[in-house]
Design an enzyme around this catalytic site. Structure first.
Site, PDB file in Angstrom:
ATOM      1  CD  GLU A 237     114.231  -9.588  18.600  1.00  0.00           C
ATOM      2  OE1 GLU A 237     114.175  -9.186  19.730  1.00  0.00           O
ATOM      3  OE2 GLU A 237     114.931  -9.053  17.905  1.00  0.00           O
TER       4      GLU A 237
ATOM      5  CD  GLU B  18     109.442  -6.977  16.079  1.00  0.00           C
ATOM      6  OE1 GLU B  18     110.232  -6.229  16.230  1.00  0.00           O
ATOM      7  OE2 GLU B  18     108.966  -7.851  16.579  1.00  0.00           O
TER       8      GLU B  18
HETATM    9  C1  GAL Z   1     112.663  -6.154  17.994  1.00  0.00           C
HETATM   10  C2  GAL Z   1     111.831  -6.812  19.339  1.00  0.00           C
HETATM   11  C3  GAL Z   1     110.591  -5.952  19.669  1.00  0.00           C
HETATM   12  C4  GAL Z   1     111.477  -5.064  20.261  1.00  0.00           C
HETATM   13  C5  GAL Z   1     112.002  -4.684  18.821  1.00  0.00           C
HETATM   14  C6  GAL Z   1     112.330  -3.227  19.522  1.00  0.00           C
HETATM   15  O1  GAL Z   1     114.094  -6.766  17.876  1.00  0.00           O
HETATM   16  O2  GAL Z   1     111.838  -8.386  18.800  1.00  0.00           O
HETATM   17  O3  GAL Z   1     110.849  -6.861  21.292  1.00  0.00           O
HETATM   18  O4  GAL Z   1     112.561  -5.080  21.017  1.00  0.00           O
HETATM   19  O5  GAL Z   1     113.289  -5.043  18.511  1.00  0.00           O
HETATM   20  O6  GAL Z   1     111.791  -1.675  19.941  1.00  0.00           O
END
Ligand code: GAL
Length: 956
Positions: A417, A487
């Site tokens: 990010e 993620e």
């Molecule tokens: C993503 C980010 C993580 C964390 C997650 C939400 O966007 O890469 O670091 O913030 O969201 O828990």
């Protein structure tokens, strides 16, 4: 500000990575060269600003007798000096790069040490002082000499110090600033925790030792041979006894080998011997490539079943010891996890040794995130500003050089990010050039210009499926790349839901190479008054609450139900029976391993009681193969009832990560259906003094409220639609339509009223008619309770008819009631753990027992939890309940309203009453705390429903 203080601290706000440190090099745990750990108790002084104190503390002879003490590695804010701060992506200071606040907590650290008696003298070489991690910026002095300063919190920095060392009384002084220009590059979603949080070591560097070395160990899956070449800046020899290898550095040698993979992590011990030092090597042969649009290792496409791992310990923060790191890897392996993304920075280097040894695919991520610039449309983003490029390249190099000799690392990630920009391109170009043997990952640029994989986060199932089918369009480069969810499945609070639905997609489409659940562990901080603290608990000005508690492990590393579910969803062997139970289909879902390490067992249970069991011979299937295996004939003596086969795949022998008998996979399938419980009415309600009697039960004659079943007192039995909203119910601002928690509250589902319309005593039933509805609206649920009895047992059929325009699903639909005393709970149905409609894969039908307290799942922020799914019958507090159909069972020592109001576990005080929910339905969980809501098939729609419970006293 005087000009002197300006120069003393100017480096803090300098965009450069620092000065004085040595070039980065490969990390290894130890060699035959001497080393001295400088971990331990250090003298410590905290100042409010970077320039409050001069640097005289670094001089030999300075008296720090009245300073505090801190433990190194450690964070001073977790040792009673100042407080931690949690923000997700907001910078907790004004965004004016590279400037930082005047209020800049600064920790001076001092340690005096002697050299061990056998430390080599100056003629034997030099020495370096290594810092494995300091947040966020440090200046270092040894014996009064300024060595330099550095930024890059989770990256190693070394200084040449041989010429400064003395036999006794060396004074090591380290000034650490919480905020620096580097903080702009470290805006990860986690606690801001300053300190010397990784090891500090003095390493002897013998004359003639290598400055750096690079182990290249590839594998040719066609010939079955590995090629080893160790490059080093000084000449030396490389020996690998098990392979008969004895070769010069720089000389490739090709020999037959067993390859390394996460599933079969074959490492060969070797030695790199230079004139001055013998460095132990652990060599894994493997080749990573992008071929035919897929990530292949040793020729085979890999399916990543991964997690995102932040380093976390509830007392130590990111200062992890080796035992904790090992525990993480063991827990991952035992839960079928095969991959880890080191979100969002290179981990402690020893963690990667464990990944090599025990077998995990690693995406090693650079310490880079500039997420807070999103608030200003990414204006001034350091990754798109050439002044910052040297710092970015320094970070890339420090990661790659440190970790390049780990076979487990298969992808380098530029960071997380950080938007898009030239700096990222520069990093990617440098990494591709330095290490063409691995692929490059970065999620934040969907054009994929710098990456070898199309990576996304939190994409919903439908879009993932489109990508899998190649229907996603997008730039040409991107369309040719494999797809990863770096993620997904946000594991915050109760959830994630929908894991199995993702896995089905990953397994159906080659282009989808799996994903990494967000995230491994809750970052709760152990707190004497709150249990675990989260954002806001330290009085932070800006914070993001419990968004920092979104892991598959609770802060104490106890697996949450989400991890248990994940283990089942990603199990590497699929076991499916056919409905008649004659055969079972076993499929080897590993990418590399055969099934010879597993033993299979079967058991035949009727109504949850094991009637017979044994071993099942399963052929040693190769990856991707499946076989139809005949089951034994069901035992002739089996009683009547619901018959189920359970087949398990166990480790046939202990491994480095689990003992013999550890369950890797299982399947359960039915042979006969369950006979539904029913009550044949024998006699009707009998009116009495203020009470109505029906079979074993008595009711309030005026309200129709159930009072008692036999000797069991019951209070407050009525329809229930409310649940203490989960983090996923409450949802993220980015998911406005799926914030059901808010929609439900707006409708008033947390405060429905129960209007009594009629209590009717008929010939064979007591009927209570009600309307359940919130104030201020026209929607409602017409609810009829029909009670019957066959003598000893009491039947309750609840009929619910929605009225009005229901635009949202219901949180739950069932009954709840209070029992005056209850402790042990027994049930036949899904267990042993919690399950919700879209998180029920791991729920195994069986007979289970527990206690009311153990039924609770300790989510750091209390919320709906603890339901057991598919329950056929349950016994609690002397009451037996059978259901038609099966139901969800929940019991707790507080009400849903108290659970809903609690912010921490310590807010929940057990009352005298145990509140039991028997639910006909529950709304799915989804993962919209940062992702998609539940799939429509897991919605609990407001529709006409009818369900039955049969209540009786537990027979002694
Ligand atoms: C993503 C980010 C993580 C964390 C997650 C939400 O966007 O890469 O670091 O913030 O969201 O828990």
């Amino acid at each position: 500000m005087s000009s002197r203080t300006t120069t003393v601290t100017a480096y803090v706000e300098d965009v450069s990575p620092g000065s004085g440190a040595l070039p980065p090099r490969a990390w290894y745990a130890s060699s035959d060269a001497a080393s001295l750990s400088l971990n331990g108790i250090w003298a410590f002084r905290l100042s409010r600003t970077a320039d409050a104190e001069d640097d005289s503390f670094a001089e030999v002879g300075y008296d720090a007798g009245d300073w505090a003490r801190v433990e190194v590695p450690g964070h001073w804010v977790l040792q009673g000096h100042g407080s931690p701060v949690y923000t997700n992506h907001l910078y907790p200071f004004p965004v004016d790069p590279p400037r930082v606040p005047t209020e800049n907590p600064t920790g001076d650290h001092l340690r005096v040490f002697d050299l061990p008696a056998d430390w080599p003298g100056p003629s034997g070489g030099g020495a370096v002082l290594r810092f494995d991690g300091v947040e966020s910026c440090a200046r270092v002095w040894l014996n009064g000499t300024d060595l330099g300063e550095f930024k890059g919190s989770r990256l190693p920095h070394e200084f040449a110090v041989g010429h400064l060392l003395r036999a006794r009384g060396n004074v090591l002084a380290v000034r650490v600033h919480q905020w620096s220009a580097g903080s702009y590059l470290e805006d990860q979603d986690q606690w801001w925790l300053p300190g010397v949080f990784r090891d500090v070591t003095l390493l002897h560097r013998p004359a003639g030792c290598a400055l750096d070395f690079f182990v290249h160990a590839s594998y040719d899956h066609v010939s079955g041979e590995g090629t080893l070449r160790v490059d080093s800046d000084v000449d030396g020899r490389v020996t690998v006894p098990d392979l008969g290898v004895d070769t010069a550095t720089g000389e490739p040698v090709t020999v037959p080998v067993e390859p390394w993979s996460a599933e079969l992590p074959r490492l060969y011990d070797g030695v790199l011997a230079t004139q001055g030092e013998r460095i132990p090597l652990r060599i894994g042969f493997r080749t990573v490539e992008l071929a035919d649009g897929l990530i292949r290792v040793n020729g085979r496409a890999v399916l990543f079943k991964g997690v995102n791992r932040h380093e976390w310990h509830p007392e130590k923060g990111r200062a992890l010891d080796l035992a904790t790191m090992r525990e993480d890897v063991l827990l991952m392996k035992r839960h079928n996890v095969n991959a880890v993304r080191t979100s969002h920075y290179p981990p402690h280097p020893a963690f990667l040794d464990l990944c090599d040894e025990l077998g995990l695919w690693v995406i090693d991520e650079c310490d880079l995130e500039t997420h807070g610039f999103a608030e200003q449309g990414w204006r001034d983003n350091p990754v798109d500003d050439d002044r910052w490029t040297p710092a970015l390249l320094d970070r890339a190099a420090r990661m790659v050089e440190r970790d390049k000799n780990h076979p487990s690392v298969v992808l380098w990630s530029l960071g997380n990010e950080a938007g898009t920009g030239r700096g990222l391109t520069a990093m990617a170009e440098w990494i591709h050039g330095r290490d063409p043997s691995r692929l490059v990952h970065y999620e934040g640029d969907h054009t994929c210009r710098d990456t070898d994989v199309y990576s996304r986060m939190y994409t919903g199932h439908a879009e993932v499926e489109r990508v899998g089918r190649g229907l996603d369009g997008g730039p040409h480069r991107r369309r040719e790349l494999p797809y990863l969810l770096c993620e997904y499945a946000h594991a915050m609070g109760n959830g994630p839901g929908g894991l199995a639905d993702y896995q089905r997609l990953f397994e159906a489409h080659d282009r989808l190479q799996g994903g990494f659940v967000w995230e491994w562990i809750d970052h709760g901080i152990a707190h004497p008054g709150l249990g675990y603290a989260y954002g806001g608990d330290f009085g932070e000005e800006l914070h993001d609450g419990n968004f920092v508690c979104d892991g598959l492990l609770f802060p104490d590393r106890r697996p949450s139900p989400g991890l248990v579910e994940f283990k089942k969803v990603i199990e590497p062997v699929t076991i499916e029976g056919d409905a008649s139970g004659g055969t079972v289909r076993v499929r080897n879902g590993y990418d590399f391993a055969g099934l010879s390490a597993l033993a299979f067992t079967w058991s035949y249970r009727v109504d949850g009681e094991t009637v017979d069991s044994g071993f099942l011979p399963v052929p040693p299937l190769e990856p991707g193969e499946s076989a139809e295996v005949k089951l034994p004939a069901p035992p002739a003596t089996a009683p009547a009832g619901e018959a189920l086969w359970t087949v398990r795949a166990l480790l046939a022998a202990g491994t480095a990560w689990a003992p013999e008998g550890h369950v890797v996979a299982w399947g359960q399938f039915g042979r006969s259906a369950r006979p539904a419980p029913s009550v044949a009415a024998a006699g009707g309600p009998v009116p009495g003094e203020g009470l109505i009697t029906l079979g074993p039960a008595s009711f309030d004659a005026r309200t129709g409220a159930l009072r008692r079943v036999g000797a069991v007192d019951i209070t407050g039995l009525r329809l229930d639609v409310w649940r203490a909203t989960t983090d996923n119910d409450d949802g993220a601002a980015s998911q406005p339509d799926a914030r059901y928690g808010r929609l439900w509250r707006r409708l008033g589902l947390h405060r429905v009223q129960h209007r009594l319309d009629a209590v009717e005593s008929g010939d064979d039933a007591l009927t209570v008619r009600t309307r359940v509805a919130p104030a201020a609206g026209e929607i409602g649920l017409s609810t009829v309770y029909r009670w019957t009895s066959d003598g000893p047992r009491l039947g309750l059929t609840v009929s619910v008819t929605p009225e009005g325009d229901w635009t949202v699903p219901l949180p739950r639909l069932g009954i709840r009631f209070g029992l005056s005393s209850a402790d042990r709970v027994r049930w036949y149905g899904g267990g042993p753990g919690e399950a919700y409609p879209d998180s029920a894969t791991a729920s195994e039908v069986g007979r289970w027992q527990s206690t009311v307290d153990e039924l609770q799942t300790p989510y750091v922020r209390p919320q709906e939890n603890g339901a057991r799914a598919g329950v056929r019958w349950a016994e609690i507090g002397g009451l037996r309940v059978e259901g038609d159909p099966e139901f969800f069972l929940t019991a707790r020592r507080w009400t849903t309203e108290q659970l809903d109001a609690a912010a921490h576990r310590t807010d929940l005080a057990p009352g005298d009453t145990v509140w039991v929910n028997l639910d006909h339905g529950l709304h799915g969980l989804g993962s919209q705390s940062c992702g998609p809501g539940p799939l429509p098939r897991y919605f609990l729609r407001a529709e006409p429903a009818r369900f039955t419970f049969v209540l009786s006293e537990v027979s002694a």
